[in-house]
Each structure stands twice: as C-alpha cells, then as structure tokens.
Design a protein around this motif. Structure first.
Motif, short mmCIF file in Angstrom:
data_model
loop_
_atom_site.label_atom_id
_atom_site.label_comp_id
_atom_site.label_asym_id
_atom_site.label_seq_id
_atom_site.Cartn_x
_atom_site.Cartn_y
_atom_site.Cartn_z
N ASN A 207 0.86 -1.19 0.00
CA ASN A 207 0.00 0.00 0.00
C ASN A 207 0.89 1.24 0.00
OD1 ASN A 207 -1.82 2.06 0.38
ND2 ASN A 207 -3.00 0.99 1.95
N LYS A 209 0.39 4.43 -0.57
CA LYS A 209 -0.06 5.63 0.15
C LYS A 209 0.13 5.46 1.65
CE LYS A 209 -3.60 7.29 -3.01
NZ LYS A 209 -5.03 7.09 -3.27
N ALA A 210 -0.26 4.29 2.15
CA ALA A 210 -0.09 4.03 3.58
C ALA A 210 1.38 4.08 3.94
CB ALA A 210 -0.69 2.68 3.95
N ALA A 211 2.23 3.61 3.03
CA ALA A 211 3.67 3.61 3.29
C ALA A 211 4.16 5.03 3.50
CB ALA A 211 4.41 2.95 2.14
N SER A 212 3.74 5.97 2.66
CA SER A 212 4.28 7.32 2.82
C SER A 212 3.72 7.98 4.08
CB SER A 212 4.09 8.17 1.57
OG SER A 212 2.74 8.32 1.28
N VAL A 213 2.48 7.67 4.45
CA VAL A 213 1.96 8.20 5.71
C VAL A 213 2.77 7.65 6.89
CG1 VAL A 213 -0.02 8.31 7.27
CG2 VAL A 213 -0.39 8.49 4.82
N SER A 214 3.14 6.37 6.78
CA SER A 214 3.83 5.72 7.90
C SER A 214 5.33 5.98 7.89
CB SER A 214 3.58 4.21 7.86
OG SER A 214 2.22 3.96 8.07
#
Lengths: 326, 504
Positions: A207, A209-214
C-alpha cells in the motif's frame, strides 16, 4: 493430527515440494541426474538468471517490474569488459591503447554502471510517476542501442585473467560463479528480512499511500530498489562475460523473463507485497532443474522453451488461486 | 404466528474459516416491506452473514430461504438476479468510468445491433439519479465525486436493480446528516413499495429512527431479535456487548499545559485558507465540519503529505515544515488517517508488520539489522494492551474486523511515542464497544501529557470528548469555541453549514 501437520508444511512450502518431486522423478528415470557434476551444472546454469531474479524480487515485491534487466546485464557487462581487455588484444579493442588494468577496475565499473542505470530507472519511475512497465520497456531499447553503439556490434573479448578466474571452477568442480551466487543470496535474504529497507519494500508493494503516511520515503526507496536490482544484473553481466571470457552486445536477451518467472513461480505476486528470496531461489532452481531434466530425457531445446512457458502460466494460475482462497 | 410470512429466512448458518469459526448457527428473518436493523460489534459476524446471503461466501452449514424457495450454492450474480442487492461499506467503484457505466455495469442496454445504447443508458441513469435526488451528470467520472456522492451512486445502482431485498452495510458512515436524511427518505420510499431493507449501522439513533425490527449478533452467535419500538437504546447496547456501557465518552479532566502546536494563516492552493489555531499539552482539540470542509486536507498538509501555499507551523516552539511523513514522525507527530483501506493498513501483511512499520527505525541494532524479537515482543504487548482480537500476530490484517484493524493502526502510532496525535474520524464504522475503548485510550493519552487533534463528524463524539472545537466549512475556518455547557449541537451545525461565523 500428524497428517494435518504434514499438509500444513506442504502447503506453506508448495514450491519446495514441487522442486523435490521434480528431482526425484528425474532421478528415477535418469539416475545420472543426481551426480555431483550434474548438480553443479544445474546450479551453474541457474547463476545468471538467478542473480537477476534476486534483484527482480525486490522490484516485484515493491509492486514494480523491470523489463530492462536483460539489457542492463549486457550493457553493464560490456562497459565493464571494455576496461577488462588484455593489452595485446589489438583487434576488437573497444578502448584503443588502454593498458591491461587490474581486475578490480572492470569489476567496480561493471557494478557501478549497473547501480547507476538502475537508479536512473528508479528516478524516472518515482519522479514522473510513470509505470515501471513503460519506463523499463523504453530503457531496454535505449540500453541495447547504447551497447551496440559502444561495441560496434562485436563481442568484447580477450578478457583479462581476473575474468578467467571468475569463470573457472574451484577444485575442478565448484564454479566460482555459484559461490558468488550463494553469497548474493545470503546478502539479499538478510536485506529483505532484517533491514528497514526490506520492510519498506514490502510496505510500498502492499500500500504505497499508507507507506508514505507511515514514514517510508517512497521516491527515495524506489531509486534504491531499482539501483539494487541493477547491481544484481551487473553481477550477472560479470558472470556472463567471465564464462566465455567475452561478452556479446546481444547477451542476456529475454533473460528478464526468466528472472521474473523465477519470482512468480516462487510465489511472489505480480501485484506486489509478497515474495521472499528463498522462494525466488527455489523458483530459479525449478526452471533450471526442468531444463536439465528435459535435456537428460533427450528433449530438444525448442520443446524445453514451451515447457518452461507452460510452467510459468501454471504458476501464475496457482498464485491467483492461492490469493482467492484466503 | 403460523401464517407470518417472511421474505428471507436464514437459519442455523455457520461459517468456518481456517482456524476461525466466524458464524455459529446464526439466524435472520426478514418480512416483506420491513426495515431490519442488524446490530453487533465489529467481528460479531454481520458482514460474514451478509456475504453468505449475497453468495460471496458459501455457508459451511445452514439453510437460506428467499421468497419461499430454498437457495443453495449460488453466486453473487445469481443473488442479484433473484432480487438481493448489497451496498458495501467500503466502496470500490470503477474510478475512471462514468456514473452511468458504473450503474449499468454488466447489463448495459443494447440497441438492435447488439451495441451499447448510450442514449437510453443516459436517460435511465438520469431517471434513477432523480429518484435519489443526486444532481450530477450521468457522464461524470466516479473519480470526480466525493465519497458521499459515490455512495449515493451505489444506492442508485441498488435502486436500479429493482431488488426485493437491499442490504445496506453502514451506508451512513461516510455521508453527512443531510444526506442521511435523504437516504432515509429513499428507504421509506422503497419500503412503501413493499421492498425490504437490511440496515447495518453502529449509530443507534439511526437504528431507532429507521428500522422496524432489529437482530443482534455477538461473537458470531445470534443473540436475539426485537421490534424496534419495544426496546430502548440501552437495552440494544447491552445485547450487543453483553454488559452495560455506562459512559460512552469517558472524558477525564486533565491539566492543560503549554502550547505544543501553533498553526498560523496556513493556506493551501485551493482546499483551505487562512487557518490558525493552537493545540496545548494535554488537550483534546476537536475538529468538526461537513464532508468537503477540508479538515482531512488541512491535517495532511500539517503532516507534510501535501504542499502548503503559505503560512507557518510551530511545533514544540520550533518552525515545522515537514517534507514527508517521515519528518513528522521523527518530530513526534502521529497521524491516524480516516481512509483505513486507502492509506492506513497494509492489507496483505501481518499484524506485526502493520503495527511496527512506522516505528521501525527504533529496532535497528548492530549493523543496522532489525531486532525481530523485539518487534514481536512489542507487537504482542500492544495486542494485549489495547485488546486486539486476533488468533495470532502473524494474522494478515485484512482478515480482522474493521474495529480491530483500527486498533492495530492505533498501536502503530502509539509505538512511535508521539507528542501529538492527529486522529481523523477515529471511530468511523466502529462498534460501540471498540468505540468506547478508543475513547478511553484518547483519555489516557492526554493524561500522559500528549495532545490529540480529533477530526470527527459525529457531534456527540466531538462534544463529549473535546476541550475546544474548531469548525470548518468549505475550506474556511468558521471559529474555535470552548467546549463548555453552553455549546449545543445546533451551534456547531450552524457553524459547519456556513450559516454563521464565530467572531474572532
């Protein structure tokens, strides 16, 4: 209970079971299969596409694909080899008047070229948000053209003793290339399992997008992923050059497909997020054993190609079933 | 009693997955023309039951009778054909195709040459959209719609199917109150036509308002059914959780400290303008507004996921200008996003991966190698601490219920030991039990001296939890109010809908 446990192990190691069954079957029909010499020849045959598959594993887990792998092998291999020709190779010398250099120089140049080309791929993919499929497809043609330009379409031959040593066998039986392959397997395996980089690769593939948020620096990681893959392709290029003490600009044509197939047969999903080095190596060995076994059975190489193709399709179908049954 | 007719009868339904018994002999009976509420905490088995009904899963055992005929081994397509359709909680439309292409997918009207009759499709779509009062051109791409409007399209699609039974899985979780009232209007219209609705929701006031009868599940078992007007909200909650929940919003009073975050005149190119506010240590800062108010975008900008146009942010007294999520995490900021599936979970990875990923830097040991043992240990600790229901930490997160996924995300961000935590709709689509646990956690966080920014569309939640509330309307800041006894839902609604603006 015991039976269930066996089933569980078999299910989670499906590809390993297939590999073992294949080996057993071929051995029954052709006992010559299990001789040390033949086993070495299987490993040796798996080296080049195997090294490529190691790099490809990172790319595929991150949800990408690298169609330029074969072209990178030839490009990095040829550029490096141009610095690794003997002084007396007057005819067919790529760089006129270059003295004979110690092996470390062509070695480093080959690997550096691989890293740079890979990093450039990764840069194009993350900077312009272009699909990896398109970028690497384009780069294939660019690199093949550049390789032909540089070599004038002729093989780069008369390579120095360093290349000869890399292409030789230890104690007349274990190829140096196999040792290199095994070392690279260990390095890649540690990288993917035990480093932050490895976790980031899985995160991006499952994921983005989730990676960049995390907190994953996605663009930077993509450059690193393709650069690392480029390094592995360059290693494959060195092995190709060393084996024949010469490398053709058209070398490794279509090898990227075998590398991709090794990952997929091993169980990496083309949509990203799954795959391991261990299963990729098993995938590479399955292809190599299949080829070797068919040769021992006296089946000609054109048929072998068809067989390998069918195995790839079968493996993908299996992957889809595996995912839908979850 | 004997002649009581049911449109749908599901009895003794069990469903087993490897290692989990998701349904243990559950039943459901729906009468024609009835709105039937389906209630239970996350993981109670509502979604599994509905998937069995739709033919997405095959029940391990049990009997399904629909319209007087026993139905066995059918596919989702067949269930649509015999008159059941479902509006999923998590929408997955074809983003790059038009509204009409989405509505008529797989059954496009054709002309006499067998080609798609676009004109008829356009007209039919217009008609259906009119029924649900959605003012959009049928040719608009789904990508250009808000989540709320995408959902309305899904509802239009179900209406277009002419189904006898429509399942709505938390249809109101992503839409505004006004749109919910619109939805209720349509539901009543459908009901008047003799159709039945299965309405799944965690919002008990909605259940009370719209349903005729409710069935409650707990932990994969059937608890009971009752007529809605013969039962109180408290009784429903008690049936759902098996105990009574005294306080939904356990706000603890903690001393408020110094300013931690100061935002001054923050502007985005298009989405919001001149937003200024401060958040103090130990404070719960509520952020309310309607869908499209720019709340999520504001937080994404502060967190460094979107570029800002102008304005400054001071975090812990220092100029704060993060370029990516990593910068914010390192500075001590955490961000639990609203769209769990879109930018929250890594679906095909396990719980351990999902919980440790944002904090992975701290596990680097000798030679930059990760301390896998410590990762396992920390994950196990958080599973225990915030009561994540899972057979093991090697379970893939996509196999967990929504509430448990949310808890894993909370664990992920708590592990980064942040000073300020942004929570975007932290309890959206979560059951009462998990909700009160999240609220309790928020209370504990501020007690430890952390600050929380809580975006929420639910007025009772905002009013129950916050110290101060900022309200936004279409990118404008409408005001910040102290959350004391004088604050009423009407006040917040007026601000959120842009009718009045608080004087600065």
């Amino acid at each position: 209970m015991e039976k269930n446990r066996f089933k569980e192990i078999a299910a989670s190691n499906g590809t390993l079971v297939i590999l073992i069954v294949m080996c057993v079957l071929v051995t029954i029909v052709r006992p010559a299969f299990i001789t040390p010499a033949n086993i070495m020849s299987i490993l040796s045959a798996a080296c080049v596409t195997g090294c490529m598959a190691l790099g490809m594993t990172f790319v595929i887990i991150s949800g990408g694909i690298d169609l330029a792998a074969g072209a990178e092998v030839a490009f990095a291999g040829c550029v490096g080899a141009a610095f690794g020709q003997t002084a007396e190779a007057a005819a067919g010398k790529v760089i006129d008047g270059l003295p004979q250099l110690p092996f470390i120089i062509p070695l480093v140049i080959t690997l550096a070229v691989g890293v740079l080309v890979g990093a450039f791929n990764g840069f194009l993919i993350s900077k312009f948000n272009t699909p990896p499929f398109i970028v690497t497809l384009g780069m294939t043609t660019v690199l093949r053209g550049a390789t032909l330009l540089m070599t004038g379409g002729e093989p780069v031959s008369n390579l120095t003793p360093g290349y000869v040593a890399l292409g030789s066998n230890i104690l007349d039986i274990v190829p140096v290339a196999v040792i290199v392959f095994i070392i690279l397997i260990i390095i890649c395996s540690v990288l993917i399992r035990k480093t932050k980089f490895g976790k980031d690769v899985y995160a991006i593939g499952s994921n983005e997008k989730a990676a960049s948020v995390s907190g994953v620096k996605v663009p930077q990681r993509k450059v690193m992923i393709y650069a690392l893959a480029g390094l592995m392709y360059a290693a494959a290029g060195l092995i190709v050059a060393a084996r024949a003490t010469s490398i053709h600009p058209g070398a490794a044509q279509g090898y990227e497909l075998i590398a991709i197939a090794s990952c997929i047969i091993g169980g990496a999903s083309p949509s990203g997020g799954t795959g391991t080095i261990r299963t990729t190596v098993i995938g590479a060995l399955i292809i190599s054993v299949l080829r070797n076994g068919l040769t021992l059975l006296g089946i000609e190489s054109n048929w072998q190609q068809i067989a390998v193709g069918l195995v790839i399709v079968f493996a993908c179908a299996l992957d889809v079933r595996r995912n839908s049954s979850r | 009693m004997a002649e009581e007719k049911f449109l749908l009868e599901m009895t003794g339904i069990t469903k087993e997955f490897p290692g989990v018994k998701a349904l243990k002999g559950v039943e459901l009976r729906v009468k024609p023309g009835e709105v039937h509420g389906l209630l239970g905490e996350n993981g109670a088995g509502k979604s599994t039951m509905m998937n069995c009904l739709m033919g997405i899963y095959q029940p391990t055992s049990g009997k399904i009778v629909f319209d007087g005929v026993e139905r066995k081994n059918y596919t989702p397509k067949e269930s649509l054909e015999f008159g059941i359709s479902m509006i999923q909680q998590e929408l997955s439309p074809m983003q790059d195709r038009s509204i009409m292409a989405n509505i008529w997918l797989g059954r496009e009207p054709v002309n006499k040459f067998g080609l798609v009759n676009w004109k008829k499709m356009y007209e039919d779509t217009k008609r259906v959209l009119e029924i649900i009062d959605l003012d959009e051109d049928p040719k608009t791409l789904m990508r250009h719609l808000t989540v709320a409007k995408m959902q309305m399209v899904e509802i239009a699609r179900a209406v277009s199917y002419d189904s006898r039974l429509i399942i709505m899985d938390e249809p109101s979780s992503a839409i505004t109150e006004k749109e919910t009232q619109q939805l209720f209007k349509i539901i009543r219209q459908l009901k008047a036509e003799g159709r039945s609705i299965i309405y799944i929701s965690h919002k008990l006031d909605e259940i009370k308002e719209i349903t005729d009868r409710v069935s409650v599940y707990r932990d994969g078992s059937y608890v009971s059914s009752a007529n809605t007007d013969e039962i109180t909200q408290d009784q429903i909650i008690e049936m759902m959780v098996g105990r009574s929940v005294e306080n939904l919003f356990p706000k603890v009073k903690v001393p408020i400290g110094d300013v931690v975050l100061e935002v001054k005149d923050l502007c985005h190119e298009t989405l919001f303008r001149n937003v200024s506010f401060t958040v103090r240590k130990g404070e719960i800062f509520g952020l309310n507004g309607l869908v499209g108010a720019g709340r999520t975008e504001l937080m994404e900008t502060i967190f460094g996921l979107r570029p800002r146009k102008s304005g400054t942010v001071l975090f812990k007294g220092k100029e704060f200008n993060p370029k990516c999520g990593k910068d914010s995490i390192d500075a001590g900021m955490a961000f639990i996003t609203e769209d769990r599936r879109g930018n929250g979970i890594f679906p095909i990875q396990d719980i351990e991966f999902n919980s440790t990923i944002a904090n992975i830097d701290t596990y680097k040991g000798a030679g930059r190698l990760l301390n896998l043992k410590k990762m396992q240990k920390d994950c196990a600790e958080y599973i225990e601490k915030i009561a994540i229901k899972t057979p093991s930490q090697a379970q893939l997160i996509k196999n967990l219920s929504g509430g448990n996924q949310q808890k894993v995300l909370v664990a992920r961000w708590l592990m980064t030991a942040p000073d300020i935590i942004i929570m975007d709709e932290p309890t959206r689509g979560i059951d009462v039990g998990a909700k009160s646990e999240i609220h309790r956690l928020i209370g504990e966080l501020v007690k430890e001296g952390k600050s929380v920014i809580m975006i929420s569309s639910e007025l009772p939640e905002v009013m129950g939890m916050s110290d101060r509330i900022m309200v936004m309307h279409e990118g404008d800041m409408m005001g910040i109010i102290e959350n004391d006894e004088t604050v009423t839902p009407e006040m917040l609604m007026e601000l959120a809908s842009g009718i009045v603006r608080e004087e600065q």
